[in-house]
Each structure stands twice: as C-alpha cells, then as structure tokens.
Enzyme design. Structure first.
Site, PDB file in Angstrom:
ATOM      1  N   ASN A  57      11.098 -25.833  10.070  1.00 17.70           N
ATOM      2  CA  ASN A  57      11.565 -25.402  11.519  1.00 17.70           C
ATOM      3  C   ASN A  57      11.706 -26.597  12.334  1.00 17.70           C
ATOM      4  OD1 ASN A  57      11.480 -22.862  10.635  1.00 17.70           O
ATOM      5  ND2 ASN A  57      10.068 -21.799  11.985  1.00 17.70           N
ATOM      6  N   MET A  58      12.499 -26.245  13.293  1.00 18.85           N
ATOM      7  CA  MET A  58      13.085 -27.387  14.370  1.00 18.85           C
ATOM      8  C   MET A  58      11.693 -28.194  14.945  1.00 18.85           C
ATOM      9  SD  MET A  58      15.985 -27.578  17.295  1.00 18.85           S
ATOM     10  CE  MET A  58      17.089 -27.018  16.168  1.00 18.85           C
ATOM     11  N   LYS A  59      10.758 -27.605  15.452  1.00 17.70           N
ATOM     12  CA  LYS A  59       9.569 -27.663  16.178  1.00 17.70           C
ATOM     13  C   LYS A  59       8.694 -28.885  15.386  1.00 17.70           C
ATOM     14  CE  LYS A  59       6.813 -23.715  15.697  1.00 17.70           C
ATOM     15  NZ  LYS A  59       6.110 -22.701  16.336  1.00 17.70           N
ATOM     16  N   GLY A  60       8.697 -28.382  14.039  1.00 19.48           N
ATOM     17  CA  GLY A  60       7.895 -29.335  13.028  1.00 19.48           C
ATOM     18  C   GLY A  60       6.309 -29.065  13.242  1.00 19.48           C
ATOM     19  N   PHE A  61       5.626 -30.173  13.170  1.00 25.20           N
ATOM     20  CA  PHE A  61       4.302 -30.064  13.065  1.00 25.20           C
ATOM     21  C   PHE A  61       3.688 -31.612  13.643  1.00 25.20           C
ATOM     22  CE2 PHE A  61       0.645 -31.493  10.018  1.00 25.20           C
ATOM     23  CZ  PHE A  61      -0.411 -30.626  10.728  1.00 25.20           C
TER      24      PHE A  61
END
Length: 273
Positions: A127-131
């Site tokens: 996903n775009m937001k990542g980690f």
C-alpha cells in the site's frame, strides 16, 4: 577454519544453561499433572527442573511454565545463514535507477494466499502509505503494485501474475497452524511451474513465521520476516532483476543518502553488488 565459540543459554549467570519452557498437557490441573510436566522436562534432557506455574487451559487441559538446565551448547562460529549484501537506494535513487537501467516499470503482484485473511503484512509492503515512515510499493513511480488482498487461492494469484507479466510475486502468510503456510507456498510454486512463469518470475515470501532459509527451501527467491520495510523489498527486486538479466549493477551513487545495506537474498548472488 575459524575457532569455535561455544555458547549456552543464559539464565541467572552466563553459561548456566537455564531455559524456560511452556506447554499444555491434556490433563486437569492437579499435583499429578504438575509431576507429569516435570517428568516431561526431564525426559527432554533438562536437569534442576522447576515447574514455575500451572494454570487451567480449558476443560481437562493444563498450561505449564517450566525451568530447567541443559548441558547442550552450540558453536556460534559454525552457524551459516544465507544473506546477500547490496546497496540500498533511497526512494528517489531507486526510481531513477529502475528508469535508467530497465526503461520500464517493475510489476509486482501480491496477496495473502489460502484461507489467510490477515492483510497487515501485505498492506505494509504494497500500500501507498507503507510502514514505519517507509513508502509502500504503490508510491514508487517506477513500480506497478497490484495488491490482491486476502484469501486468494494460489491458482488465482498465479493467473493474475501471468496476465500482468509480473516481475515478482509477493506472498504473505500469517496463519501457520500445521504448517499450512508451507503447504500453500509449495502449491503456489508448483502452479507457477505448470503455468510456465516460475523461471521468469521472482518469488518472495513474507510473514511473522517466515525466514529467508525457509523461503529458499520452499523454492522462493527470498524470505522477509517481521520488520521488513517496503524499501527492502523494492531494492531486492531491482537487484534481482539485474542479476537475472546479466546486467552489471549501477555505479556507486553519491547523492540522496544512498547507503550500504544487508538484505536477505539468494545465496547464488554471492558478493556485494
């Protein structure tokens, strides 16, 4: 040959060999059950056994925490773990390198396969937001990330990857009871071979019970465990594509804070790229 470095578990003091075990026995809580737990620990080779706690774990089941000492020791210097060293590019550097060296977007298809409905891991990478402040693959301009979500059958993942001409397949598994993660992983690899995409696709396996050694044994190119960031996966895929195509790695970058990093990889890659 390196000198041996023998190590033992550490409890109250170095090399005392103290370990802690926890397990369930299918008997109700009682003094007899406590003695059974102690006998089991002794049969496992432990001495100075102490049953620290005994609690009810359900009808006619008991949970135990047991301490004991082991005489076993291991040679730390004899342990070999497959890893590969390569530079880890920053977000901007990696996109620039992919555009320059490949001239196209890298296509990655990911999913939680089988009955697994836990998407936290796959979402953290895809996903775009990542980690942990690290952008996910969807954010990379030079990556096309297709997240199929949870409870995806291996056949459906292989079919989608084949239709998209994916460079890499990313599999996430959280549920591991009775080694179902290994069973599903083997099924995926077998289907990929049947569909003719195994040799030209990079296979990545991730999850809390997954390590690189296990992934290699199951036929994957790499395994990524807890704490893996999207940039680790993105950089690995880029370098693996270069290695498979016989292209030399790019020159050492000097801008944007690119740095050396250790990332799990195929031991066939060998030295630092």
């Amino acid at each position: 040959m390196s000198e041996k470095q023998l190590i033992r578990p550490y409890g109250d003091r170095k090399d005392d060999g103290v370990v802690q075990l926890s397990f369930v026995l299918p008997v109700p809580v009682s003094e007899k059950a406590k003695e059974a737990a102690a006998l089991l620990a002794k049969k496992l080779g432990l001495s100075h056994v102490l049953v620290s706690s005994m609690d009810k774990a359900g009808e006619d089941y008991s949970f135990f925490v047991v301490y004991g000492r082991t005489h076993m020791q291991i040679d730390w210097n004899a342990i070999e773990v497959p890893v590969v060293l390569h530079r880890k590019h920053s977000f901007d550097d990696l996109n620039e390198a992919v555009k320059r060296d490949l001239g196209r977007k890298i296509v990655v298809v990911g999913a939680c396969i089988g009955t697994d409905s836990h998407t936290t891991g796959i979402d953290a990478i895809m996903n775009m937001k990542g980690f942990a402040g690290d952008y996910g693959l969807e954010r990379y301009p030079q990556f096309r990330a297709i997240n199929m979500g949870s409870q995806v059958e291996p056949a459906a993942l292989v079919a989608r990857a084949k239709a998209e001409a994916a460079d890499a397949i990313l599999v996430s598994k959280v549920v591991t009871q009775r080694d179902v993660h290994k069973e599903d992983a083997r099924a995926l690899i077998e289907l990929a071979k049947q569909e003719g995409i195994f040799e030209k696709t990079i296979f990545l396996f991730g999850g809390p019970r997954v390590d690189h050694k296990t992934a290699l044994e199951l036929g994957f190119d790499a395994g990524f465990g807890p704490g893996t960031k999207p940039s680790d996966v993105a950089n690995y895929i880029y370098y693996r594509i270069l290695e498979r195509s016989g292209k030399p790695p790019p020159p050492q970058p000097t801008a944007h804070g690119t740095q050396d990093a250790t990332v799990p990889g195929d031991p066939k890659l060998g030295e630092t790229l």
